[in-house]
Structures are given as C-alpha cells and as structure tokens.
Design a protein around this motif. Sequence first.
Motif, PDB file in Angstrom:
ATOM      1  N   GLN A 139     -10.405 -15.199  -7.955  1.00  0.00           N
ATOM      2  CA  GLN A 139      -9.643 -15.113  -6.715  1.00  0.00           C
ATOM      3  C   GLN A 139      -8.168 -14.855  -6.996  1.00  0.00           C
ATOM      4  OE1 GLN A 139     -10.403 -18.733  -4.585  1.00  0.00           O
ATOM      5  NE2 GLN A 139     -12.494 -18.157  -4.010  1.00  0.00           N
ATOM      6  N   THR A 140      -7.646 -15.554  -8.008  1.00  0.00           N
ATOM      7  CA  THR A 140      -6.243 -15.354  -8.366  1.00  0.00           C
ATOM      8  C   THR A 140      -6.005 -13.937  -8.868  1.00  0.00           C
ATOM      9  OG1 THR A 140      -6.053 -17.691  -8.979  1.00  0.00           O
ATOM     10  CG2 THR A 140      -4.346 -16.210  -9.792  1.00  0.00           C
ATOM     11  N   THR A 141      -6.927 -13.449  -9.715  1.00  0.00           N
ATOM     12  CA  THR A 141      -6.806 -12.083 -10.237  1.00  0.00           C
ATOM     13  C   THR A 141      -6.864 -11.065  -9.111  1.00  0.00           C
ATOM     14  OG1 THR A 141      -7.875 -12.765 -12.303  1.00  0.00           O
ATOM     15  CG2 THR A 141      -7.793 -10.405 -11.828  1.00  0.00           C
ATOM     16  N   LEU A 142      -7.801 -11.278  -8.161  1.00  0.00           N
ATOM     17  CA  LEU A 142      -7.916 -10.360  -7.028  1.00  0.00           C
ATOM     18  C   LEU A 142      -6.654 -10.389  -6.178  1.00  0.00           C
ATOM     19  CD1 LEU A 142      -9.600  -8.438  -5.319  1.00  0.00           C
ATOM     20  CD2 LEU A 142     -10.573 -10.427  -4.149  1.00  0.00           C
ATOM     21  N   ALA A 143      -6.120 -11.593  -5.977  1.00  0.00           N
ATOM     22  CA  ALA A 143      -4.894 -11.712  -5.182  1.00  0.00           C
ATOM     23  C   ALA A 143      -3.732 -10.991  -5.865  1.00  0.00           C
ATOM     24  CB  ALA A 143      -4.552 -13.184  -4.958  1.00  0.00           C
ATOM     25  N   LEU A 144      -3.637 -11.134  -7.209  1.00  0.00           N
ATOM     26  CA  LEU A 144      -2.570 -10.466  -7.944  1.00  0.00           C
ATOM     27  C   LEU A 144      -2.723  -8.949  -7.889  1.00  0.00           C
ATOM     28  CD1 LEU A 144      -2.253 -12.763 -11.103  1.00  0.00           C
ATOM     29  CD2 LEU A 144      -0.641 -12.551  -9.209  1.00  0.00           C
ATOM     30  N   ARG A 145      -3.978  -8.469  -8.018  1.00  0.00           N
ATOM     31  CA  ARG A 145      -4.206  -7.028  -7.940  1.00  0.00           C
ATOM     32  C   ARG A 145      -3.869  -6.498  -6.558  1.00  0.00           C
ATOM     33  NH1 ARG A 145     -10.048  -6.442 -11.106  1.00  0.00           N
ATOM     34  NH2 ARG A 145      -9.252  -6.838 -13.216  1.00  0.00           N
ATOM     35  N   THR A 146      -4.275  -7.253  -5.537  1.00  0.00           N
ATOM     36  CA  THR A 146      -3.970  -6.837  -4.169  1.00  0.00           C
ATOM     37  C   THR A 146      -2.463  -6.786  -3.944  1.00  0.00           C
ATOM     38  OG1 THR A 146      -6.028  -7.850  -3.385  1.00  0.00           O
ATOM     39  CG2 THR A 146      -4.339  -7.366  -1.738  1.00  0.00           C
ATOM     40  N   ARG A 147      -1.781  -7.813  -4.446  1.00  0.00           N
ATOM     41  CA  ARG A 147      -0.324  -7.852  -4.292  1.00  0.00           C
ATOM     42  C   ARG A 147       0.330  -6.697  -5.042  1.00  0.00           C
ATOM     43  NH1 ARG A 147       2.222 -13.493  -5.725  1.00  0.00           N
ATOM     44  NH2 ARG A 147       0.679 -14.016  -4.111  1.00  0.00           N
ATOM     45  N   GLU A 150      -0.216  -3.538  -3.096  1.00  0.00           N
ATOM     46  CA  GLU A 150       0.681  -3.525  -1.940  1.00  0.00           C
ATOM     47  C   GLU A 150       2.111  -3.204  -2.366  1.00  0.00           C
ATOM     48  OE1 GLU A 150       0.157  -7.336  -0.175  1.00  0.00           O
ATOM     49  OE2 GLU A 150      -1.707  -6.792   0.864  1.00  0.00           O
ATOM     50  N   ARG A 151       2.511  -3.758  -3.524  1.00  0.00           N
ATOM     51  CA  ARG A 151       3.857  -3.480  -4.010  1.00  0.00           C
ATOM     52  C   ARG A 151       4.017  -2.005  -4.379  1.00  0.00           C
ATOM     53  NH1 ARG A 151       6.911  -2.824  -8.359  1.00  0.00           N
ATOM     54  NH2 ARG A 151       5.078  -2.594  -9.672  1.00  0.00           N
ATOM     55  N   GLU A 152       2.985  -1.444  -5.060  1.00  0.00           N
ATOM     56  CA  GLU A 152       3.038  -0.030  -5.422  1.00  0.00           C
ATOM     57  C   GLU A 152       3.047   0.853  -4.176  1.00  0.00           C
ATOM     58  OE1 GLU A 152      -0.192   0.749  -8.021  1.00  0.00           O
ATOM     59  OE2 GLU A 152       0.667  -0.360  -9.720  1.00  0.00           O
ATOM     60  N   ARG A 153       2.269   0.461  -3.173  1.00  0.00           N
ATOM     61  CA  ARG A 153       2.236   1.248  -1.935  1.00  0.00           C
ATOM     62  C   ARG A 153       3.591   1.187  -1.236  1.00  0.00           C
ATOM     63  NH1 ARG A 153       0.956   0.235   3.484  1.00  0.00           N
ATOM     64  NH2 ARG A 153       0.065   2.044   4.571  1.00  0.00           N
ATOM     65  N   ALA A 154       4.179  -0.008  -1.199  1.00  0.00           N
ATOM     66  CA  ALA A 154       5.495  -0.147  -0.572  1.00  0.00           C
ATOM     67  C   ALA A 154       6.547   0.655  -1.330  1.00  0.00           C
ATOM     68  CB  ALA A 154       5.889  -1.623  -0.505  1.00  0.00           C
ATOM     69  N   LEU A 155       6.440   0.623  -2.690  1.00  0.00           N
ATOM     70  CA  LEU A 155       7.395   1.381  -3.497  1.00  0.00           C
ATOM     71  C   LEU A 155       7.237   2.877  -3.251  1.00  0.00           C
ATOM     72  CD1 LEU A 155       9.551   1.382  -5.708  1.00  0.00           C
ATOM     73  CD2 LEU A 155       7.720   1.399  -7.400  1.00  0.00           C
ATOM     74  N   LYS A 156       5.974   3.334  -3.140  1.00  0.00           N
ATOM     75  CA  LYS A 156       5.735   4.751  -2.878  1.00  0.00           C
ATOM     76  C   LYS A 156       6.301   5.158  -1.527  1.00  0.00           C
ATOM     77  CE  LYS A 156       2.032   8.169  -2.447  1.00  0.00           C
ATOM     78  NZ  LYS A 156       0.564   8.402  -2.464  1.00  0.00           N
ATOM     79  N   LEU A 157       6.052   4.318  -0.507  1.00  0.00           N
ATOM     80  CA  LEU A 157       6.582   4.628   0.824  1.00  0.00           C
ATOM     81  C   LEU A 157       8.103   4.636   0.817  1.00  0.00           C
ATOM     82  CD1 LEU A 157       4.151   2.523   3.065  1.00  0.00           C
ATOM     83  CD2 LEU A 157       4.185   5.002   2.777  1.00  0.00           C
ATOM     84  N   ALA A 158       8.696   3.673   0.082  1.00  0.00           N
ATOM     85  CA  ALA A 158      10.155   3.617   0.014  1.00  0.00           C
ATOM     86  C   ALA A 158      10.709   4.851  -0.699  1.00  0.00           C
ATOM     87  CB  ALA A 158      10.594   2.348  -0.713  1.00  0.00           C
ATOM     88  N   THR A 159      10.018   5.283  -1.768  1.00  0.00           N
ATOM     89  CA  THR A 159      10.458   6.473  -2.497  1.00  0.00           C
ATOM     90  C   THR A 159      10.358   7.714  -1.623  1.00  0.00           C
ATOM     91  OG1 THR A 159       9.733   5.495  -4.583  1.00  0.00           O
ATOM     92  CG2 THR A 159      10.059   7.880  -4.543  1.00  0.00           C
ATOM     93  N   GLU A 160       9.233   7.834  -0.883  1.00  0.00           N
ATOM     94  CA  GLU A 160       9.076   8.979   0.006  1.00  0.00           C
ATOM     95  C   GLU A 160      10.140   8.983   1.095  1.00  0.00           C
ATOM     96  OE1 GLU A 160       5.107   8.649   1.388  1.00  0.00           O
ATOM     97  OE2 GLU A 160       4.206   9.494  -0.432  1.00  0.00           O
ATOM     98  N   ALA A 161      10.440   7.797   1.634  1.00  0.00           N
ATOM     99  CA  ALA A 161      11.479   7.708   2.659  1.00  0.00           C
ATOM    100  C   ALA A 161      12.843   8.063   2.080  1.00  0.00           C
ATOM    101  CB  ALA A 161      11.510   6.297   3.243  1.00  0.00           C
ATOM    102  N   ARG A 162      13.067   7.628   0.830  1.00  0.00           N
ATOM    103  CA  ARG A 162      14.328   7.927   0.167  1.00  0.00           C
ATOM    104  C   ARG A 162      14.484   9.422  -0.053  1.00  0.00           C
ATOM    105  NH1 ARG A 162      15.658   5.929  -5.949  1.00  0.00           N
ATOM    106  NH2 ARG A 162      17.776   6.744  -6.132  1.00  0.00           N
ATOM    107  N   LEU A 163      13.412  10.072  -0.514  1.00  0.00           N
ATOM    108  CA  LEU A 163      13.461  11.516  -0.723  1.00  0.00           C
ATOM    109  C   LEU A 163      13.680  12.260   0.586  1.00  0.00           C
ATOM    110  CD1 LEU A 163      10.599  12.015  -3.319  1.00  0.00           C
ATOM    111  CD2 LEU A 163      13.037  12.367  -3.699  1.00  0.00           C
TER     112      LEU A 163
END
Length: 358
Positions: A139-147, A150-163
């Motif tokens: 459960q902890t591993t799954l939670a960390l992977r999910t997090r 989510e962090r990578e997705r947020a970073l991608k969205l932020a990068t796209e918005a920045r560009l």
Amino acid sequence: MCYSRTGILRVVGLDSALALVIAIVVIILTGERFPIVLAICLIYSNVIGGLGHLLIPATWQGFSRLRPPFPWIARGGVLVLNALGGMLIAGGICVLLRLYSPASYWTEFLVNVKLVLLLTVVSGLAITVYESLRAKLEQTTLALRTRELERERALKLATEARLASLESRIHPHFLFNALNSISALIRRDPERAESLLDRMAALLRFSLDSRQGGLVPLSREMKIVKDYLEIERARFGARLRYAIEVPREFDDLRVPPLSIQTLVENSVKYVICTSLSGGEITVRAEERDGALRIEVIDSGPGFEADSAPSGHGIENVRERLAALFGEGAGLISGRTGDSAFVRITVPQTMAERTAVPA
C-alpha cells in the motif's frame, strides 16, 4: 477463490520444507525410519497448510471488523479448527496409504495434537504478521508511485503552461516587427510588399502551427529565419547582410520553434538598427557530441547573455531550452575576433531525426 499456479507451488514448497525440518527432528529424537516419518510429515504439513491457506484468506478480513481483542481470538479459533480438521484428514490419508494401522489412528492423533496445534498457531500468526506487513508495504509503495505519477503529471502540465506562456510572449513581438517591415514598402514598392506578404503569411502559419508541438525540424526553422531576414532587408536594404551556413544533412534535426529566429531578430535590433552602415549576420550549425550547436554571429559589440533581463528574447529562448531539455541544453554568448556570437546547444537523439514535412 482463485489461486495462481505460482502461489500454489509456493505454498507446497513452504509446507514441504517445514515437513522436512520436523521429520529430521523426529528421527533424531526417536530413531524412526526416515522414509515413513518424512511421508507422514509431508502429508500432515501439506494437508494442514493447504487447508489453512484456504481458510485464512477467506476469514481473516472479516474478523478485522470486530473490536479488539476479538479479531485475534477469532483468528486463533480458526487456526485451532484448521489444525484439528487437518489432522483428521491427514490421519485418514495415512491410514489409506498404510503408513500406520486403523487401530492406531486415534493414538497417533492424541500423540501429535499438541505439537500440531503449537506449530499451526505459531506459523499461522507468523504468516499473519508477515502478510500484514507485506500488505502495508504494498500500500505504501502504491501510494508513493501514485504520488510520483501525480507529481510528474503536475510537472508536465506546469512545463507545458510555462512553454505556452513563453511562446505567447514571443509570437506577438515577432509578428509586430515583421508587419512594421512590410508596411514601410506598401507605398514605395507595392509589388515587393505583396511578395513579402506571402512570406509574412508563411511566418504567421508557422507561428500558429508551432504551438502544436515542442520541436520543429531545423529546415523549417531556417526557412522562417530566411523569410524574416528577407522581410527586414526590404526595410534596411544594403545595411543588412546575412549568410546561412547550415548543412542540408541537419534538416531533420529538431529545435524549439522560433528559437534561432529570436537570436537573429536580436542581432537585427541591436546591430543593424543601431548602425548607419548596418552589419553582417551569419547563422552556422554543427553537430558535436550528440548535440546540435547553432551560432548566430554578428558584427556588433556583443553582450552577456547571462545578464539578459526577464522577458528579453534571449532569456525567453534560454527558459524554453531549460523547460524542454533541462541541463542538456544551453545558451551562451561571447566574442571571436571582431564578431560577437550567441550559441545554443540542443541535444539530439535518433528519434529526433525523423523527417517531418515542411
């Protein structure tokens, strides 16, 4: 309940290993014959263990809804019933296989019941603790992977918005200057102005299309650079002299859209515009260490790229390179002899060499 083939083999292997250990201990203590003792231990261990692996998953989760300490009491009761039921079945199998006589069935049962109960309860509780810890770890591993996702997705969205933000600042500025260059020719040379408007249409189409992706083929970028320089030469005449020295084998390499054009525009603005005699602009490209290096060289005094203010064209190019490639790309400026240069480095991979129609 469905069990995989791997899971069943794992259970049989664990139960058989335990039977082997018990058989060795019994032989040492009693001196009984090894084959018979091992066979009896294998039957008891696999019957009781197999029954436990069927009962425990089916009942354990339901007990967790009870208030403490009732879950552990209920689980202990299941383990006792599992041991007694397994012994009755295993004893019957041993009688059928003639490992001992029917008359000694209950004798063997009473002799072995204490040891079997102890081993079943201890192993059952140990397995319970192990499975509980493993479930928490999963459960902890799954939670960390999910997090992390989510962090990578947020970073991608932020990068796209920045560009998108950076490009929105570049395009209007670029188009505004180009329109000014054409407007100076409308009354003086309408035919030339019409020809340049065709180039302007191509520039506008490119600026809109470039929003659809992060990179464009170098050939398309250099066409835009040439169109831009031709439009500006209509305004500056002989004051603007330029040369493009980019090998054709680099046509399919990828660069950020309007990156080289921005560097060229910077040279036009600070070298050609500020000098009555004009100046020269040269664009060169080379491939080195798996990266494409592009230089825009002019006859101006040069400047420090690191000191470019926020919002400046040079700083915008630097930020776009960082957003797209991280530390793999770079932008520097300097002087060589009487000329100043700005150089960008764009990492290239085989995937980025795919030809895209211009």
